[in-house]
Design a protein around this motif. Structure first.
Motif, PDB file in Angstrom:
ATOM      1  N   THR A  19       0.825  -1.216   0.000  1.00  0.00           N
ATOM      2  CA  THR A  19       0.000   0.000   0.000  1.00  0.00           C
ATOM      3  C   THR A  19       0.857   1.263   0.000  1.00  0.00           C
ATOM      4  O   THR A  19       0.331   2.359  -0.212  1.00  0.00           O
ATOM      5  CB  THR A  19      -0.945   0.028   1.220  1.00  0.00           C
ATOM      6  N   ARG A  21       2.548   2.130  -2.265  1.00  0.00           N
ATOM      7  CA  ARG A  21       2.501   2.670  -3.623  1.00  0.00           C
ATOM      8  C   ARG A  21       1.491   3.806  -3.754  1.00  0.00           C
ATOM      9  O   ARG A  21       1.549   4.587  -4.704  1.00  0.00           O
ATOM     10  CB  ARG A  21       2.174   1.567  -4.628  1.00  0.00           C
ATOM     11  N   PHE A  22       0.539   3.914  -2.810  1.00  0.00           N
ATOM     12  CA  PHE A  22      -0.438   5.000  -2.863  1.00  0.00           C
ATOM     13  C   PHE A  22       0.105   6.289  -2.255  1.00  0.00           C
ATOM     14  O   PHE A  22      -0.450   7.361  -2.465  1.00  0.00           O
ATOM     15  CB  PHE A  22      -1.719   4.593  -2.130  1.00  0.00           C
ATOM     16  N   ASP A  23       1.174   6.180  -1.466  1.00  0.00           N
ATOM     17  CA  ASP A  23       1.852   7.357  -0.906  1.00  0.00           C
ATOM     18  C   ASP A  23       3.041   7.633  -1.808  1.00  0.00           C
ATOM     19  O   ASP A  23       4.153   7.187  -1.558  1.00  0.00           O
ATOM     20  CB  ASP A  23       2.297   7.059   0.527  1.00  0.00           C
ATOM     21  N   TYR A  24       2.820   8.403  -2.879  1.00  0.00           N
ATOM     22  CA  TYR A  24       3.788   8.524  -3.951  1.00  0.00           C
ATOM     23  C   TYR A  24       5.136   9.065  -3.491  1.00  0.00           C
ATOM     24  O   TYR A  24       6.188   8.553  -3.893  1.00  0.00           O
ATOM     25  CB  TYR A  24       3.224   9.406  -5.070  1.00  0.00           C
ATOM     26  N   LYS A  50       1.276   6.850 -10.272  1.00  0.00           N
ATOM     27  CA  LYS A  50       0.467   8.074 -10.216  1.00  0.00           C
ATOM     28  C   LYS A  50      -0.612   8.080 -11.282  1.00  0.00           C
ATOM     29  O   LYS A  50      -1.719   8.593 -11.076  1.00  0.00           O
ATOM     30  CB  LYS A  50       1.361   9.304 -10.381  1.00  0.00           C
ATOM     31  N   GLY A  52      -2.167   5.555 -12.327  1.00  0.00           N
ATOM     32  CA  GLY A  52      -3.122   4.479 -12.078  1.00  0.00           C
ATOM     33  C   GLY A  52      -2.929   3.282 -12.978  1.00  0.00           C
ATOM     34  O   GLY A  52      -3.775   2.376 -13.032  1.00  0.00           O
ATOM     35  N   ASP A  55      -2.677  -0.304 -11.076  1.00  0.00           N
ATOM     36  CA  ASP A  55      -3.959  -0.830 -10.600  1.00  0.00           C
ATOM     37  C   ASP A  55      -4.867  -1.215 -11.763  1.00  0.00           C
ATOM     38  O   ASP A  55      -5.625  -2.184 -11.671  1.00  0.00           O
ATOM     39  CB  ASP A  55      -4.642   0.191  -9.688  1.00  0.00           C
TER      40      ASP A  55
END
Length: 374
Positions: A19, A21-24, A50, A52, A55
């Motif tokens: 996770t 990866r969501f906090d760039y 960034k 997307g 995902d």
């Protein structure tokens, strides 16, 4: 671009959880700390997160490399080389990490599709069961749905019914029925399968002309590979190169490698070492060991690239880690003789043993293939 970034990302995921990866900013900082010699690679990976892209690929049951690369070239102003590298890395990560998601209420969706006789939705659900994509893989359920569709005049599942009869997935093996289903609908997958049958004489008399005709009807990526192999067997090198070239445009990894070899050796096409190195580079991004070996040799010899022994050794070691026998033999010799590297008999022995293991494994696969074809 260096595929070592794949291990770096996996290490970061293992340490911080994926996770991150969501906090760039934090993700980029962690990557840069782990691989400060791979800053360009780190930048591309964070950019893809960034956007997307990662995902989107996780939830894509049929990843189209060409489509994603074209999108990145158009929308992110990336070169084809950068775009393919990003897509290839993400594709490998998804396979390595093993992402799994579950489609909720799949039984309700299936019953609703049956009640409405919604063939489109039934076909989609059948394929998810066949692939195990979002549901537990269930060939019997896939066979049941595809049979229902076929019985109602919808033949889109002919390939899957044929494949399940051929391999005994969800139903008793029945080659005659498999052939009937494959022959009942002409599409990329059924044409490819029939082409393979006639090319290798599987279940039908070997017939290169029929094999060529069926493979020519298919736009499935691997169809270009086998069409090229078939043409090479008949010494039609110019036509073989064209087949490999078509597959290479779709980033089919073996086609990239074989097109590169044709360009390097002048088989069916004029020698073009620069283009050959490009194809080898692309295949290397897709973890093709022999292509990494070809790149190593080009850097050792200074062919189409500036001679660089350090880069050559990097590619050679990576090629060996990707199970290339020639790379293992070369490294064994280098360590034995102290050429390009410090002499080390222990490492020499290790690489020679690795080369022999690969040789034995390849022979085993070859014998198994012969038994399957007979």
């Amino acid at each position: 671009m260096d595929i070592r970034i794949i291990k770096v990302i996996i290490d970061v995921f293992n340490h911080y959880g994926d996770t991150i990866r969501f906090d760039y900013e934090r993700f980029e900082e962690a990557l840069n700390d782990e691989a400060n010699d791979l800053l360009d690679e780190c930048y591309l990976i964070v950019l893809g997160m960034k956007m997307g892209l990662f995902d989107a690929m996780i939830f894509d049951e049929d990843i189209d490399l060409r489509g994603y690369v074209s999108y990145l070239v158009d929308q992110a102003d990336l070169s084809e080389d950068e775009a393919l590298f990003m897509v290839a890395v993400f594709n490998t990560l998804i396979q390595e990490v093993g992402y799994y998601f579950e489609i909720p209420d799949i039984d309700v969706l299936l019953q609703d599709a049956y009640q409405r006789n919604d063939f489109e939705h039934l076909s989609i659900i059948a394929r998810t069961y066949f692939l195990g994509f979002g549901v537990a893989q269930d060939y019997e359920k896939a066979f049941e749905i595809y049979s229902y569709l076929y019985g109602h005049g919808d033949d889109r599942g002919a390939y899957y019914l044929g494949y399940m009869y051929e391999h005994g997935y969800g139903v008793e093996t029945d080659i005659e029925k498999a052939l009937l289903y494959y022959e009942s609908r002409q599409d990329d997958l059924t044409s490819f399968r029939l082409g393979i049958f006639y090319m290798f004489g599987q279940y039908v008399p070997q017939d290169y002309e029929k094999a060529y005709d069926y493979l020519s009807l298919s736009h499935y990526e691997e169809a270009y590979l086998y069409k090229g192999i078939l043409l090479e067997m008949q010494r039609e090198h110019a036509q073989a190169f064209l087949a490999y070239h078509e597959g290479a445009k779709l980033f089919q990894v073996e086609c990239l490698y074989k097109a590169g070899l044709c360009l390097k050796l002048g088989l069916g096409v004029e020698i073009n070492l620069k283009q050959a190195s490009c194809y080898f580079q692309y295949a290397y991004y897709l973890l093709h060991g022999e292509s990494a070996y070809e790149l190593a040799m080009m850097y050792f010899d200074g062919l189409a690239v500036l001679k660089d022994e350090k880069k050559a050794l990097k590619y050679l070691h990576q090629s060996a880690s990707l199970y290339c026998q020639d790379a293992c033999l070369a490294l064994g010799q280098f360590y034995q003789l102290g050429r390009y590297v410090k002499r080390n008999d222990r490492k020499a022995k290790y690489y020679y043993q690795e080369a022999e293991s690969i040789r034995q494994y390849t022979l085993q696969l070859h014998h198994q293939k012969q038994e399957d074809e007979s």
